[in-house]
Design an enzyme around this catalytic site. Structure first.
Site, PDB file in Angstrom:
ATOM      1  N   GLY A 136      40.723  41.591  35.254  1.00  0.00           N
ATOM      2  CA  GLY A 136      41.008  43.093  35.286  1.00  0.00           C
ATOM      3  C   GLY A 136      40.754  43.795  34.194  1.00  0.00           C
ATOM      4  N   SER A 139      35.473  42.738  31.953  1.00  0.00           N
ATOM      5  CA  SER A 139      34.469  42.040  31.225  1.00  0.00           C
ATOM      6  C   SER A 139      33.011  42.495  31.706  1.00  0.00           C
ATOM      7  CB  SER A 139      34.654  40.541  31.188  1.00  0.00           C
ATOM      8  OG  SER A 139      34.738  39.981  32.451  1.00  0.00           O
ATOM      9  N   ASP A 193      35.363  51.999  34.330  1.00  0.00           N
ATOM     10  CA  ASP A 193      35.329  50.845  33.143  1.00  0.00           C
ATOM     11  C   ASP A 193      34.187  51.086  32.405  1.00  0.00           C
ATOM     12  OD1 ASP A 193      37.638  50.093  35.001  1.00  0.00           O
ATOM     13  OD2 ASP A 193      36.241  48.389  35.748  1.00  0.00           O
TER      14      ASP A 193
HETATM   15  C1  GLA Z   1      37.958  47.910  38.842  1.00  0.00           C
HETATM   16  C2  GLA Z   1      36.541  49.095  39.113  1.00  0.00           C
HETATM   17  C3  GLA Z   1      37.198  50.471  38.793  1.00  0.00           C
HETATM   18  C4  GLA Z   1      38.492  50.853  39.336  1.00  0.00           C
HETATM   19  C5  GLA Z   1      39.622  49.872  39.097  1.00  0.00           C
HETATM   20  C6  GLA Z   1      40.834  50.235  39.851  1.00  0.00           C
HETATM   21  O1  GLA Z   1      38.225  47.944  37.342  1.00  0.00           O
HETATM   22  O2  GLA Z   1      35.669  48.649  38.323  1.00  0.00           O
HETATM   23  O3  GLA Z   1      35.987  51.340  38.996  1.00  0.00           O
HETATM   24  O4  GLA Z   1      38.271  51.279  40.525  1.00  0.00           O
HETATM   25  O5  GLA Z   1      39.090  48.747  39.652  1.00  0.00           O
HETATM   26  O6  GLA Z   1      41.398  51.350  39.278  1.00  0.00           O
END
Ligand code: GLA
Length: 430
Positions: A136, A139, A193
Site C-alpha cells: 500500500g 511500489s 499514486d
Molecule cells: C491504490 C490506487 C490509488 C487509490 C488508492 C486508494 O493505491 O492505486 O489510485 O485508489 O489505492 O485510495
C-alpha cells in the site's frame, strides 16, 4: 533510507558485466507514497493528500542503440527481455509488466514528440528498491514512473527536460503510467499514486484535485511542529488484481448512476458532484452496501478539504482527528480494512503522543500511517510491534514480517548521471 548509488552501480555491474560503461550510467529514482487522507476518492475525481516518501524504486541503466530492453530485478533475481517494437506481457515475470506497461503507454503517447525525441531507444537496466512490495506504499506506481524516466532518458531526453519544474510533462508521464496499470496490468487504479510519485516535494504533501489534476504543495511542518510520520506495515499482503478494488469501483459507478437518476441530474458524472445533502435525499433508494460505499467517498472528500485547512493552520490535533475518522469510515463503510490494520490503529490510539492514525493506500492489508509527537516515536514503534506482533498471516506461500519505520515527505522522481569515474571506482572495489 533510499538506495545508495554505489549499491545500485555494483548491482548493475554484477548483472551486466559485459556492458561497456565507459560513458557512465544513469539512475532513475521514483518514490513511493503515503496517503495522509483521501482514500478511495481518486477514481471518482475527488480530493487526496498523499506525500512522496524517502523510499524509492531505483533503476540504474545504460542506454542501447537498438530497441531491446533487458531488465534484471534485484528483488526477484530474475531477468526479462523484450523489444520496444513488440511490447507484450510477460506473465512468467509479472514484475516486468510495470516496466513493459509504462513503455507501451509512452510509445502510444505524444510525450516523445513533445520532448523533441526522434524515437525510443532500449536500455540495459537493473531494478532495485526499498519500498515494501504490495504494502500500500505504491511500489507499483514508483516502478512505472521510474521506468518512464529511464526510458525517456535512454531515448535522449535530458535531465532538465524532466526536472521538477516541468509539471505539465510530469502530469503526462503520471497519466501514461496510470494507463499502464489500468490497461496493461489490469488494475483500475486512480491517479493519486503516480501523481504523488512525480509531484512530491521534500517536507510537503501533495493536495490533488483528481478531476482537474491541479495540485498544490502543502507544507507539512514535521520538524517545526516536532512531529513525525510513522508507517506500520502489518505484513499482510494483497494483490490489487483480483481483489475487492475493482469491485469497489463498480459499486461506486452503480451508486453514482442511481443518484443521478433519482435526482434527475444528468450533470452528475462522479460522486465529486454529489453533496452530502444530495446524498441524504436519495440514500434510501440505494442498496445498503452501495449507500455505505458512496457515503464514505462523499464524506472523505469533505475530510480532505478540512484536513488541508487544518494543516495550513498548523492544527495538528484536528488533522489527527480527521485521520481517525477516515479510518473508521474505511473500516465500516468502505470495508477495505482488515483486523491487522484495525488492531494497529487501535493500538496507536492508546499511545500517548499519537495525534492520528489510519490505514493508508488501497487496504485489504498493507500499512497504517501514524502522526506522532517526536518524543513518542519509540514508544509507538514498541507498542505496535508488541501488541500487533512481528509476523503476520498472509498468503500460504509467503510470510511477511510486520515492521514500523519513520518516513519523511520527499521529492518526486528524478534522473541523475553517474560519472564513468564513479562506475570505475565501484568496479575497482568489487
Ligand atoms: C491504490 C490506487 C490509488 C487509490 C488508492 C486508494 O493505491 O492505486 O489510485 O485508489 O489505492 O485510495
Amino acid at each position: 533510507m533510499t538506495v545508495a548509488i554505489e549499491y545500485a552501480v555494483s548491482e548493475f555491474i554484477r548483472a551486466f558485466p559485459a556492458v561497456n560503461c565507459a560513458d557512465g550510467l544513469w539512475i532513475a529514482r521514483a518514490p513511493g507514497r503515503v496517503n495522509l487522507i483521501g482514500e478511495h476518492t481518486d477514481y471518482s475525481e475527488g480530493f487526496v493528500l498523499p506525500a512522496a516518501i524517502d523510499r524509492d524504486i531505483v533503476i540504474v541503466f545504460h542506454p542501447r542503440s537498438d530497441l531491446d530492453v533487458r531488465l534484471y530485478s534485484g528483488d526477484y533475481d530474475e531477468r526479462s527481455e523484450f523489444g520496444l517494437d513488440d511490447i507484450v506481457r510477460d506473465d512468467a515475470n509479472p514484475w516486468s509488466n510495470y516496466f513493459r506497461g509504462a513503455a507501451k503507454a509512452l510509445c502510444d503517447s505524444d510525450i516523445c514528440r513533445s520532448l523533441g525525441l526522434m524515437s525510443f531507444a532500449g536500455l540495459d537496466a537493473v531494478i532495485i528498491g526499498d519500498i515494501p512490495r504490495e504494502s500500500g506504499l505504491s511500489s507499483s506506481a514508483a516502478l512505472e514512473v521510474a521506468s518512464a524516466f529511464a526510458l525517456l532518458t535512454s531515448s535522449g531526453a535530458l535531465p532538465h527536460q524532466l526536472g521538477h519544474e516541468c509539471t505539465e510533462l510530469r502530469k503526462e508521464i503520471a497519466l501514461a503510467c496510470q494507463r499502464a496499470e489500468n490497461v496493461f496490468v489490469g488494475v483500475g487504479c486512480g491517479i493519486m499514486d503516480q501523481m504523488a510519485s512525480v509531484m512530491g516535494r521534500r517536507s510537503h504533501a501533495v493536495f490533488l484535485d483528481c478531476r482537474s489534476l491541479e495540485h498544490q504543495l502543502i507544507p507539512v511542518m514535521l520538524d517545526e511542529n516536532d512531529v513525525a510520520l510513522v508507517v506500520y506495515d502489518t505484513g499482510v499482503r494483497r494483490e490489487l488484481v483480483g481483489s475487492g478494488y475493482n469491485l469497489r469501483r463498480a459499486e461506486l459507478e452503480e451508486g453514482t448512476n442511481l443518484i443521478a437518476n433519482a435526482l434527475n441530474r444528468p450533470d452528475i458524472a462522479t460522486l465529486r458532484d454529489v453533496t452530502p445533502d444530495d446524498f441524504e435525499a436519495v440514500r434510501k433508494l440505494l442498496s445498503p452496501t452501495v449507500a455505505r460505499r458512496c457515503e464514505h467517498v462523499i464524506k472523505e472528500n469533505d475530510r480532505v478539504l478540512k484536513a488541508v485547512n487544518a494543516l495550513c493552520a498548523g492544527n495538528m490535533v484536528e488533522f489527527g482527528e480527521l485521520m481517525y475518522e477516515s479510518h473508521v469510515s474505511l473500516q465500516s463503510f468502505y470495508e477495505v480494512s482488515c483486523p491487522e490494520l484495525d488492531r494497529a490503529v487501535a493500538a496507536a490510539q492508546n499511545v500517548r503522543g499519537v495525534i492520528g492514525a489510519r490505514m493508508t493506500g488501497a487496504g485489504f492489508g498493507g500499512c497504517t500511517v501514524n502522526l506522532v509527537e517526536r518524543q513518542s516515536v519509540e514508544l509507538l514503534i514498541a507498542e505496535l510491534t508488541q501488541s500487533c506482533g512481528f509476523k503476520s498471516s498472509c498468503s500460504e506461500t509467503e510470510t511477511q514480517y510486520a515492521q514500523a519505520f519513520v518516513v519523511k515527505p520527499a521529492n518526486g522522481a528524478s534522473i541523475e548521471k553517474i560519472s564513468p569515474h564513479m562506475v570505475q571506482a565501484v568496479r575497482d572495489r568489487q
